[in-house]
Design a protein around this motif. Sequence first.
Motif, PDB file in Angstrom:
ATOM      1  N   LYS A 194      32.597  36.435  39.412  1.00 12.85           N
ATOM      2  CA  LYS A 194      33.007  36.463  38.028  1.00 12.85           C
ATOM      3  C   LYS A 194      34.406  35.874  37.928  1.00 12.85           C
ATOM      4  O   LYS A 194      35.154  35.871  38.891  1.00 12.85           O
ATOM      5  CB  LYS A 194      33.001  37.894  37.508  1.00 12.85           C
ATOM      6  N   ARG A 195      34.737  35.417  36.735  1.00 11.33           N
ATOM      7  CA  ARG A 195      36.042  34.791  36.513  1.00 11.33           C
ATOM      8  C   ARG A 195      36.742  35.413  35.309  1.00 11.33           C
ATOM      9  O   ARG A 195      36.099  35.844  34.362  1.00 11.33           O
ATOM     10  CB  ARG A 195      35.868  33.306  36.209  1.00 11.33           C
ATOM     11  N   THR A 196      38.059  35.382  35.357  1.00  7.61           N
ATOM     12  CA  THR A 196      38.846  35.748  34.183  1.00  7.61           C
ATOM     13  C   THR A 196      39.118  34.471  33.393  1.00  7.61           C
ATOM     14  O   THR A 196      38.821  33.375  33.847  1.00  7.61           O
ATOM     15  CB  THR A 196      40.198  36.380  34.581  1.00  7.61           C
ATOM     16  N   LYS A 197      39.722  34.622  32.241  1.00  7.30           N
ATOM     17  CA  LYS A 197      40.150  33.450  31.479  1.00  7.30           C
ATOM     18  C   LYS A 197      41.383  32.838  32.147  1.00  7.30           C
ATOM     19  O   LYS A 197      42.113  33.522  32.853  1.00  7.30           O
ATOM     20  CB  LYS A 197      40.493  33.853  30.038  1.00  7.30           C
TER      21      LYS A 197
ATOM     22  N   GLU B  99      36.065  40.775  47.332  1.00  8.03           N
ATOM     23  CA  GLU B  99      36.828  39.570  47.634  1.00  8.03           C
ATOM     24  C   GLU B  99      37.431  39.033  46.344  1.00  8.03           C
ATOM     25  O   GLU B  99      36.726  38.824  45.364  1.00  8.03           O
ATOM     26  CB  GLU B  99      35.933  38.529  48.295  1.00  8.03           C
ATOM     27  N   VAL B 100      38.745  38.811  46.363  1.00  8.79           N
ATOM     28  CA  VAL B 100      39.494  38.336  45.198  1.00  8.79           C
ATOM     29  C   VAL B 100      40.131  37.001  45.559  1.00  8.79           C
ATOM     30  O   VAL B 100      40.698  36.861  46.644  1.00  8.79           O
ATOM     31  CB  VAL B 100      40.605  39.344  44.819  1.00  8.79           C
ATOM     32  N   SER B 101      40.029  36.035  44.653  1.00  6.51           N
ATOM     33  CA  SER B 101      40.735  34.769  44.874  1.00  6.51           C
ATOM     34  C   SER B 101      41.406  34.355  43.566  1.00  6.51           C
ATOM     35  O   SER B 101      40.876  34.572  42.489  1.00  6.51           O
ATOM     36  CB  SER B 101      39.791  33.678  45.383  1.00  6.51           C
ATOM     37  N   VAL B 102      42.579  33.775  43.707  1.00  7.59           N
ATOM     38  CA  VAL B 102      43.365  33.324  42.559  1.00  7.59           C
ATOM     39  C   VAL B 102      43.469  31.811  42.645  1.00  7.59           C
ATOM     40  O   VAL B 102      43.812  31.265  43.703  1.00  7.59           O
ATOM     41  CB  VAL B 102      44.766  33.972  42.553  1.00  7.59           C
ATOM     42  N   TRP B 103      43.175  31.140  41.527  1.00  6.73           N
ATOM     43  CA  TRP B 103      43.144  29.685  41.487  1.00  6.73           C
ATOM     44  C   TRP B 103      44.096  29.150  40.438  1.00  6.73           C
ATOM     45  O   TRP B 103      44.278  29.758  39.386  1.00  6.73           O
ATOM     46  CB  TRP B 103      41.738  29.207  41.170  1.00  6.73           C
TER      47      TRP B 103
ATOM     48  N   VAL C 113      45.303  29.485  45.130  1.00  8.44           N
ATOM     49  CA  VAL C 113      46.641  30.036  45.340  1.00  8.44           C
ATOM     50  C   VAL C 113      46.616  31.014  46.503  1.00  8.44           C
ATOM     51  O   VAL C 113      47.506  31.029  47.348  1.00  8.44           O
ATOM     52  CB  VAL C 113      47.150  30.735  44.054  1.00  8.44           C
ATOM     53  N   GLY C 114      45.588  31.858  46.552  1.00  3.76           N
ATOM     54  CA  GLY C 114      45.474  32.826  47.632  1.00  3.76           C
ATOM     55  C   GLY C 114      44.233  33.673  47.470  1.00  3.76           C
ATOM     56  O   GLY C 114      43.604  33.683  46.412  1.00  3.76           O
TER      57      GLY C 114
ATOM     58  N   TRP D  40      49.051  46.841  44.251  1.00  3.82           N
ATOM     59  CA  TRP D  40      49.304  45.432  44.506  1.00  3.82           C
ATOM     60  C   TRP D  40      48.502  45.010  45.720  1.00  3.82           C
ATOM     61  O   TRP D  40      48.427  45.736  46.708  1.00  3.82           O
ATOM     62  CB  TRP D  40      50.794  45.193  44.752  1.00  3.82           C
ATOM     63  N   VAL D  41      47.917  43.831  45.658  1.00  5.57           N
ATOM     64  CA  VAL D  41      47.107  43.296  46.741  1.00  5.57           C
ATOM     65  C   VAL D  41      47.735  41.967  47.173  1.00  5.57           C
ATOM     66  O   VAL D  41      48.003  41.102  46.335  1.00  5.57           O
ATOM     67  CB  VAL D  41      45.649  43.077  46.268  1.00  5.57           C
ATOM     68  N   ASP D  42      47.989  41.832  48.482  1.00  3.11           N
ATOM     69  CA  ASP D  42      48.586  40.606  49.008  1.00  3.11           C
ATOM     70  C   ASP D  42      47.573  39.461  48.993  1.00  3.11           C
ATOM     71  O   ASP D  42      46.431  39.629  49.421  1.00  3.11           O
ATOM     72  CB  ASP D  42      49.074  40.815  50.447  1.00  3.11           C
ATOM     73  N   LEU D  43      48.018  38.314  48.502  1.00  5.58           N
ATOM     74  CA  LEU D  43      47.205  37.097  48.525  1.00  5.58           C
ATOM     75  C   LEU D  43      47.631  36.264  49.711  1.00  5.58           C
ATOM     76  O   LEU D  43      48.827  36.094  49.959  1.00  5.58           O
ATOM     77  CB  LEU D  43      47.395  36.290  47.235  1.00  5.58           C
ATOM     78  N   GLU D  44      46.655  35.738  50.444  1.00  7.58           N
ATOM     79  CA  GLU D  44      46.969  34.932  51.621  1.00  7.58           C
ATOM     80  C   GLU D  44      46.130  33.661  51.647  1.00  7.58           C
ATOM     81  O   GLU D  44      45.082  33.588  51.022  1.00  7.58           O
ATOM     82  CB  GLU D  44      46.705  35.739  52.893  1.00  7.58           C
ATOM     83  N   THR D  45      46.635  32.676  52.367  1.00  7.40           N
ATOM     84  CA  THR D  45      45.880  31.463  52.686  1.00  7.40           C
ATOM     85  C   THR D  45      46.001  31.274  54.190  1.00  7.40           C
ATOM     86  O   THR D  45      46.630  32.087  54.871  1.00  7.40           O
ATOM     87  CB  THR D  45      46.448  30.220  51.966  1.00  7.40           C
TER      88      THR D  45
END
Length: 95
Positions: free
Chosen positions: A1-4, A35-39, A49-50, A68-73
């Motif tokens: 699913k995606r957010t706006k 699983e969370v991903s930020v674009w 982004v992570g 808070w959840v850390d975003l990584e690549t």
Amino acid sequence: KRTKVDPKGGQHPVWDDELRLPVLVDESGDNRTLEVSVWSKETRKDDCVGQAKVDIKETLKTGEFDDWVDLETSGGKRGEVYLEMTYYAAAPPPL
């Protein structure tokens, strides 16, 4: 699913969307990872982004998660995202 998309979010985007996700029965309890991903929405190609993986076992027991959840690549930590989750069971609680 995606957010706006937050078109003017820059380095501090805000997503205040509600996403409803089904949680399927898993007797083994092994498949309890969100699983969370930020674009970043770009003109030619969207950039990741992570990403993060969140263990939701405790959330399924307590019903809530706010942290808070850390975003990584592959290059390491890329920031963090605040995640709020509420779990509502479709069935009555066990006796």
